[in-house]
Scaffold this active site. Sequence first.
Site, PDB file in Angstrom:
ATOM      1  N   SER A 201      40.892  33.893  18.213  1.00 34.28           N
ATOM      2  CA  SER A 201      40.432  33.030  19.299  1.00 34.28           C
ATOM      3  C   SER A 201      39.703  33.836  20.368  1.00 34.28           C
ATOM      4  O   SER A 201      40.225  34.854  20.838  1.00 34.28           O
ATOM      5  CB  SER A 201      41.638  32.325  19.919  1.00 34.28           C
ATOM      6  OG  SER A 201      41.235  31.601  21.060  1.00 34.28           O
ATOM      7  N   CYS A 326      51.957  27.968  27.254  1.00 35.65           N
ATOM      8  CA  CYS A 326      52.099  26.663  26.610  1.00 35.65           C
ATOM      9  C   CYS A 326      53.456  26.045  26.891  1.00 35.65           C
ATOM     10  O   CYS A 326      53.612  24.839  26.843  1.00 35.65           O
ATOM     11  CB  CYS A 326      51.919  26.803  25.107  1.00 35.65           C
ATOM     12  SG  CYS A 326      50.615  27.943  24.677  1.00 35.65           S
TER      13      CYS A 326
END
Length: 393
Positions: A201, A326
């Site tokens: 990513s 998260c």
Amino acid sequence: MTRIVYADNAATTSTAPSVVKAMLPYFTELYGNPSSLYTVGQEAREGVDHARQQVADAIGALSSEIFFTSGGSEADNWAIKGIAHALAAKGKKHLITSAFEHHAVLHSMEALQKEGFEVTLLPVYENGLVKPQDVADAIRPDTALVSIMYANNEIGTIQPIPEIGAICREKGVLFHTDAVQAIGMVDIDVKAQNIDLLSLSGHKFHGPKGIGALYCRRGLRFPNLIDGGAQELNRRAGTENVPGIVGLGAAIQEATADIPGRTARIQAMRDRLIDGVLQIPRSRLNGDRQHRLAGNANFCFEGIEGESLLLMLDAKGIAASSGSACTSGSLDPSHVLLAIGLPHEIAHGSLRISLSDVNTEEDVDAILEALPPIVERLRAMSPLWERIVQNQS
Ligand SMILES: *Cc1c(COP(=O)(O)O)cnc(C)c1O
């Protein structure tokens, strides 16, 4: 104004100015659709092709084995769900992963469990490392895929990926690794390390957000996650995020150009930070000290709660995290810290500091100056701490 110390590079990184510069022309001049045949389209196509080669070179792959995605989560979902569905048709409905994977992996596995797949969660022990022998022991004739992350995003532990890759190849089982945290920090060679699928990513190594890639070994076929046009060799539809892709290519090239030099500098800062923070009484470092990402430090402080710690650090201009970005916002303790055996009350008092090559020694000084008095203040107000001290005397 207080100077901002950004020490949460495992959550995301700043986009490098050189990366922004590489991207800019693709917004303003080279804005064509890469699927269009006229010149401005073909110029965009060249940008995409060049970036695909940059990504391939960074991990020892072929450019035809790189598929751009919207990020790490999409790459994880695609690899795991795609392989599971492809091999279920051949009667292989068993998957192996570890207990402390990123939620993009764990929740993909849970979704497959609901469809009737069987999932084995390997332990990671107190040091935060998967044992290759456990992988070997868990593989069965009906195992479709092993998915073990290259490096953990909370405690930074680097897994024995070459060993696990060798075991999977020998047993004829496909091997996926979520390498989102490892790019630019560890030498990755998908061929030498027997990796069949790998997720990465851009925003974790000074590239842009919303762009990532899946490496998929040549010849591996599995269903598409996104259906539509013929982009990405017919395997991932949608007009390419051309500026993002160009930025990803530039960022991965820079991040992997001199990994030993880059990590040595980061690690020297990180080690001074760890040694300084561990002076605080009843503090501990989570995860193996040797096998960990150069920039990662993850601590527990008995008797205090992570969220208050973060707010007080923020008031001093220091951006850090408790566990992963998260899970913050939920009051559940980190599944990673529980997986390495920490009790709930201690897993609540964790602090992750993650440095990158844009941090400085002054940043480390600022953290080492701010942290001890904050821990002391919070403990002075904590009934939990009072109990700990009483039990001791
Ligand atoms: C950040 C991260 C992801 C998710 O990547 P996105 O691009 O944000 O979707 C997946 N796995 C790990 C280990 C991560 O650190």
